[in-house]
Design an enzyme around this catalytic site. Structure first.
Site, PDB file in Angstrom:
ATOM      1  CG  ASP A  93      -2.019  -0.938   1.217  1.00 15.43           C
ATOM      2  OD1 ASP A  93      -2.011  -1.819   0.345  1.00 15.43           O
ATOM      3  OD2 ASP A  93      -2.928  -0.819   2.062  1.00 15.43           O
ATOM      4  CG  HIS A 130      -4.400   2.777  -0.727  1.00 18.82           C
ATOM      5  ND1 HIS A 130      -5.310   2.115   0.058  1.00 18.82           N
ATOM      6  CD2 HIS A 130      -3.428   3.186   0.121  1.00 18.82           C
ATOM      7  CE1 HIS A 130      -4.896   2.135   1.318  1.00 18.82           C
ATOM      8  NE2 HIS A 130      -3.764   2.786   1.391  1.00 18.82           N
ATOM      9  CG  HIS A 173       2.353   0.291   4.426  1.00 22.10           C
ATOM     10  ND1 HIS A 173       2.083  -0.608   5.424  1.00 22.10           N
ATOM     11  CD2 HIS A 173       1.191   0.960   4.190  1.00 22.10           C
ATOM     12  CE1 HIS A 173       0.809  -0.475   5.802  1.00 22.10           C
ATOM     13  NE2 HIS A 173       0.247   0.461   5.062  1.00 22.10           N
TER      14      HIS A 173
HETATM   15 ZN    ZN Z   1      -2.708   3.254   3.117  1.00 24.61          ZN
END
Ligand code: ZN
Length: 228
Positions: free
Chosen positions: A46, A97, A192
């Site tokens: 992400d 996202h 991430h």
């Molecule tokens: Zn995020």
């Protein structure tokens, strides 16, 4: 405190839990784990793409011929279109996202939330040449507005079953240990790629997955949805 007061507190705690637990599936039916018995795990990244760390993550995946799913932030994707193109070229999935990932995103009215997701979709579709229909809500927050927006835009919501908590610690050993403890068939692991330590986490995680006998798959192997 009377009976009603206690009731209100219980309700507030429940609503808070419902919003912040994507796995609870109270507002939105999110795909959080594969219903499989095989030892397979899907990697999801992400908050990228990041100009420095995402290429390193892509290099590692490419070296081992592994495919993942990247939930990109629209304005970061606009800043690094070449990385979005590379993701698709190398067989990864690209999901939405949100455009800016601002803390108030979950509290936007449907109209603004839809506009943000539509803009991101347009941008990603232009770069990837693929239909963009996977969405991961910023912060994993779901609520009735998010539910209405994803229904309106026909997004498939992808959650996770293993939260690495990689944003809260630079200790890559501890992050990977935490993931190892939670490993299960059909795992969807949240990482991430904007974090400087993400490449190191990935490198160690891939060793652990191999040791545990896990094969890395793309999330669309678990869930039935249309992916070009
Ligand atoms: Zn995020």
């Amino acid at each position: 405190m009377g009976f009603i007061g206690a009731g209100i507190i219980v309700l507030a705690v429940f609503l808070f839990y419902a919003s912040y637990s994507i796995r609870a599936g109270i507002y939105v039916r999110a795909c959080c784990r594969g219903k499989v018995r095989r030892k397979v795990a899907a990697l999801t990244f992400d908050d990228g793409p990041d100009g420095t760390y995402t290429p390193k993550v892509l290099d590692l995946l490419e070296k081992q011929g592994l495919k993942a799913c990247f939930f990109c932030i629209g304005d970061r994707a606009a800043a690094h279109p070449e990385l979005v193109e590379r993701m698709v070229r190398e067989g990864h999935l690209v999901g939405n996202h949100s455009m800016h990932h601002r803390w108030w995103f979950p509290w936007l009215p449907v109209r603004y939330m839809s506009r943000e997701l539509r803009q991101t979709r347009e941008l990603l579709e232009k770069r990837t040449g693929q239909k963009n229909d996977l969405f991961r809500p910023p912060f994993g927050v779901t609520n009735p507005t998010v539910a209405r927006t994803v229904r309106r835009l026909h997004y498939q919501v992808i959650g996770w079953s293993i939260r690495s908590l990689d944003t809260g610690s630079r200790n890559t050993e501890r992050i990977v240990r935490r993931i190892r403890r939670q490993l299960h068939p059909g795992a969807v692991i949240l990482l991430h790629d904007r974090l400087p330590w993400c490449p190191e986490v990935l490198e160690k995680l891939l060793i652990v997955l191999k040791e545990e006998g896990y094969e890395v798959v793309r999330v669309d192997e678990y869930f039935k949805f249309a992916v070009d």
